[in-house]
Design an enzyme around this catalytic site. Structure first.
Site, mmCIF file in Angstrom:
data_model
loop_
_atom_site.group_PDB
_atom_site.id
_atom_site.type_symbol
_atom_site.label_atom_id
_atom_site.label_comp_id
_atom_site.label_asym_id
_atom_site.label_seq_id
_atom_site.Cartn_x
_atom_site.Cartn_y
_atom_site.Cartn_z
ATOM 1 N N ILE A 143 0.829 -1.223 0.000
ATOM 2 C CA ILE A 143 0.000 0.000 0.000
ATOM 3 C C ILE A 143 0.857 1.264 0.000
ATOM 4 C CG2 ILE A 143 -0.244 0.317 2.519
ATOM 5 C CD1 ILE A 143 -3.140 0.491 0.010
ATOM 6 N N HIS A 149 2.774 2.092 -2.171
ATOM 7 C CA HIS A 149 2.850 2.578 -3.562
ATOM 8 C C HIS A 149 1.612 3.428 -3.828
ATOM 9 C CE1 HIS A 149 6.469 0.321 -4.450
ATOM 10 N NE2 HIS A 149 6.000 -0.474 -3.503
ATOM 11 N N ALA A 174 -13.141 -5.182 6.623
ATOM 12 C CA ALA A 174 -13.363 -6.050 7.785
ATOM 13 C C ALA A 174 -14.276 -5.365 8.801
ATOM 14 C CB ALA A 174 -12.029 -6.428 8.421
ATOM 15 N N LEU A 187 0.884 1.838 -16.395
ATOM 16 C CA LEU A 187 2.089 1.039 -16.667
ATOM 17 C C LEU A 187 3.352 1.671 -16.074
ATOM 18 C CD1 LEU A 187 3.552 -1.327 -18.067
ATOM 19 C CD2 LEU A 187 3.677 0.092 -20.130
ATOM 20 N N ARG A 200 9.934 -3.940 -6.118
ATOM 21 C CA ARG A 200 9.440 -5.154 -5.458
ATOM 22 C C ARG A 200 9.893 -6.452 -6.122
ATOM 23 N NH1 ARG A 200 8.599 -3.173 -0.499
ATOM 24 N NH2 ARG A 200 7.281 -1.331 -0.582
HETATM 25 C C1 LIG Z 1 13.300 -2.939 0.114
HETATM 26 C C2 LIG Z 1 12.401 -1.877 0.688
HETATM 27 C C3 LIG Z 1 12.473 -1.578 2.039
HETATM 28 C C4 LIG Z 1 11.638 -0.594 2.591
HETATM 29 N N1 LIG Z 1 11.700 -0.335 3.928
HETATM 30 C C5 LIG Z 1 10.873 0.592 4.469
HETATM 31 C C6 LIG Z 1 10.905 0.871 5.879
HETATM 32 O O1 LIG Z 1 11.685 0.300 6.630
HETATM 33 N N2 LIG Z 1 10.054 1.784 6.381
HETATM 34 C C7 LIG Z 1 9.166 2.472 5.578
HETATM 35 O O2 LIG Z 1 8.412 3.310 6.076
HETATM 36 N N3 LIG Z 1 9.101 2.222 4.241
HETATM 37 C C8 LIG Z 1 9.926 1.311 3.682
HETATM 38 N N4 LIG Z 1 9.847 1.053 2.336
HETATM 39 C C9 LIG Z 1 8.841 1.763 1.523
HETATM 40 C C10 LIG Z 1 9.493 2.885 0.677
HETATM 41 O O3 LIG Z 1 10.035 3.890 1.501
HETATM 42 C C11 LIG Z 1 8.436 3.501 -0.271
HETATM 43 O O4 LIG Z 1 7.420 4.087 0.517
HETATM 44 C C12 LIG Z 1 7.812 2.485 -1.185
HETATM 45 O O5 LIG Z 1 8.794 1.686 -1.798
HETATM 46 C C13 LIG Z 1 7.018 3.212 -2.277
HETATM 47 O O6 LIG Z 1 7.929 3.859 -3.128
HETATM 48 P P1 LIG Z 1 7.545 5.185 -3.876
HETATM 49 O O7 LIG Z 1 7.178 6.265 -2.905
HETATM 50 O O8 LIG Z 1 8.665 5.507 -4.817
HETATM 51 O O9 LIG Z 1 6.289 4.693 -4.732
HETATM 52 P P2 LIG Z 1 4.904 5.403 -5.059
HETATM 53 O O10 LIG Z 1 4.179 5.784 -3.808
HETATM 54 O O11 LIG Z 1 4.202 4.498 -6.018
HETATM 55 O O12 LIG Z 1 5.284 6.686 -5.793
HETATM 56 C C14 LIG Z 1 5.887 6.671 -7.092
HETATM 57 C C15 LIG Z 1 6.625 7.959 -7.248
HETATM 58 O O13 LIG Z 1 5.684 9.039 -7.241
HETATM 59 C C16 LIG Z 1 6.246 10.154 -6.563
HETATM 60 N N5 LIG Z 1 5.388 10.448 -5.417
HETATM 61 C C17 LIG Z 1 4.292 9.758 -4.998
HETATM 62 N N6 LIG Z 1 3.733 10.371 -3.939
HETATM 63 C C18 LIG Z 1 4.505 11.458 -3.688
HETATM 64 C C19 LIG Z 1 4.462 12.479 -2.698
HETATM 65 N N7 LIG Z 1 3.481 12.541 -1.790
HETATM 66 N N8 LIG Z 1 5.397 13.415 -2.720
HETATM 67 C C20 LIG Z 1 6.369 13.397 -3.645
HETATM 68 N N9 LIG Z 1 6.489 12.469 -4.592
HETATM 69 C C21 LIG Z 1 5.551 11.505 -4.619
HETATM 70 C C22 LIG Z 1 7.655 9.763 -6.163
HETATM 71 O O14 LIG Z 1 8.536 10.162 -7.165
HETATM 72 C C23 LIG Z 1 7.613 8.260 -6.115
HETATM 73 O O15 LIG Z 1 8.863 7.652 -6.331
HETATM 74 C C24 LIG Z 1 10.693 0.099 1.766
HETATM 75 C C25 LIG Z 1 10.634 -0.219 0.397
HETATM 76 C C26 LIG Z 1 11.474 -1.189 -0.150
HETATM 77 C C27 LIG Z 1 11.369 -1.501 -1.609
#
Ligand SMILES: Cc1cc2nc3c(=O)[nH]c(=O)nc-3n(C[C@H](O)[C@H](O)[C@H](O)COP(=O)(O)OP(=O)(O)OC[C@H]3O[C@@H](n4cnc5c(N)ncnc54)[C@H](O)[C@@H]3O)c2cc1C
Length: 295
Positions: A91, A93, A103, A189, A199
């Site tokens: 979630i 993402h 639930a 996509l 992931r």
């Molecule tokens: C191996 C691994 C370990 C992790 N460990 C932890 C952990 O210990 N604790 C933890 O809390 N999380 C953890 N995460 C989660 C991580 O920090 C990200 O929240 C998660 O991978 C989603 O990535 P994202 O924000 O790039 O993706 P998405 O939410 O799908 O966003 C895609 C892109 O859209 C942009 N975006 C989306 N929303 C915003 C926003 N509000 N502001 C600015 N830009 C935005 C960014 O460029 C982002 O890269 C982990 C993730 C991975 C893969």
């Protein structure tokens, strides 16, 4: 105008591909295919580009140069059943649209994740978030038995609470993270590929990687050219920091990897001379190993 479709993807619609003990990924619907990416890009670049680059070349160009919006023209909707502890990772993402099983509204089914003993492994010493070596069989078995017993007790307490008239939204507090939830997940996509880049990575937890692999299988069928480009320029690529670039320059001049790290200021040892187990220098050597393995 004809709606783009991919017969092999159409055959997947509604098919539940199993993941873990009780989970699945099912494609509910999709919109567009590789042609939709090309169509959107040609609005930007003009029809004249057709003679310059073929569709595959154009899609690869777009991905290499991070011209991302044409990839957003393709959409996927999945139905996913997954344990709550994986749903909490998924979630994060934020660029997907999600509707989750409530639930508060419905009773949770008695389904929880019970990993195989081989999946119950020792805490990794190198990766604080991971697991690696095997545990003695009796330890793995005890954990598995404990999980099965405590989950059964939790579900029995949940059922008792429901019978006593406790509201479903409160009764569910009794259920642990291994229980399953279900949601619709709709994403374009470009953001799907971003999800996969994080992931499918070996640093992600094994269970979410299994789900990511099923999502990837569908994306590959709907958009084979874009997926091939993603494998080439994202999944299979290795990025270098500025210092790592300096280290590569030293390697090209004949330095050993250790000397190249020293030249570039990528630390491999502590101040007291003891080797580092992690950090920029160690990660650079890992990148070199990965590149060597491409041979
Ligand atoms: C191996 C691994 C370990 C992790 N460990 C932890 C952990 O210990 N604790 C933890 O809390 N999380 C953890 N995460 C989660 C991580 O920090 C990200 O929240 C998660 O991978 C989603 O990535 P994202 O924000 O790039 O993706 P998405 O939410 O799908 O966003 C895609 C892109 O859209 C942009 N975006 C989306 N929303 C915003 C926003 N509000 N502001 C600015 N830009 C935005 C960014 O460029 C982002 O890269 C982990 C993730 C991975 C893969």
């Amino acid at each position: 105008m004809v709606r783009p479709s991919v017969p092999e993807a159409d055959r997947r619609i509604g098919v539940r591909y199993p993941v873990l003990s009780h989970g699945f990924v099912a494609l509910v619907d999709y919109m567009g295919n590789d042609a939709s990416i090309v169509q959107a890009a040609r609005v930007s670049y003009g029809a004249g580009t057709r003679s310059v680059r073929d569709d595959r070349g154009l899609i690869r160009y777009l991905l290499r140069h991070r011209h991302t919006t044409p990839f957003e023209m393709v959409e996927f909707k999945f139905l996913v059943r997954l344990p709550i502890y994986i749903a909490r990772q998924w979630i994060r993402h934020r660029t997907a649209s999600v509707n989750e099983y409530s639930a508060r509204f419905s009773v949770m089914p008695d389904e929880f994740e019970l990993p195989a003993e081989s999946e119950i492994r020792r805490q990794s010493s190198r990766n604080r978030q991971g697991r690696d070596e095997a545990l003695p069989p009796d330890v793995a078995r005890r954990f598995r038995d404990d999980l099965a017993r405590t989950s059964a007790e939790a579900y029995a307490a949940y059922q008792r609470a429901l019978k006593d008239g406790v509201a479903r939204e409160t009764a569910r507090l009794l259920l642990p993270l291994a229980y399953y939830t279900e949601w619709y997940w709709k994403i374009d996509l470009w953001n799907l590929l971003h999800f996969l880049s994080l992931r499918l990575d070996p640093h992600a937890q094994e269970e979410i990687r299994l789900y990511a692999a099923e999502i990837a299988a569908t994306a590959r069928i709907v958009c084979p050219i874009a997926f091939e480009a993603f494998e080439e320029f994202v999944l299979g690529s290795t990025s270098l920091s500025r210092r790592e670039g300096v280290a590569v320059a030293a390697l090209l001049k004949g330095a050993t990897p250790e000397a190249a790290c020293a030249t570039a200021g990528l630390p491999l040892v502590r101040d007291d001379g003891r080797p580092l187990a992690s950090g920029e220098g160690v990660e650079f050597l890992e990148k070199l190993e990965r590149i060597r393995s491409l041979d």
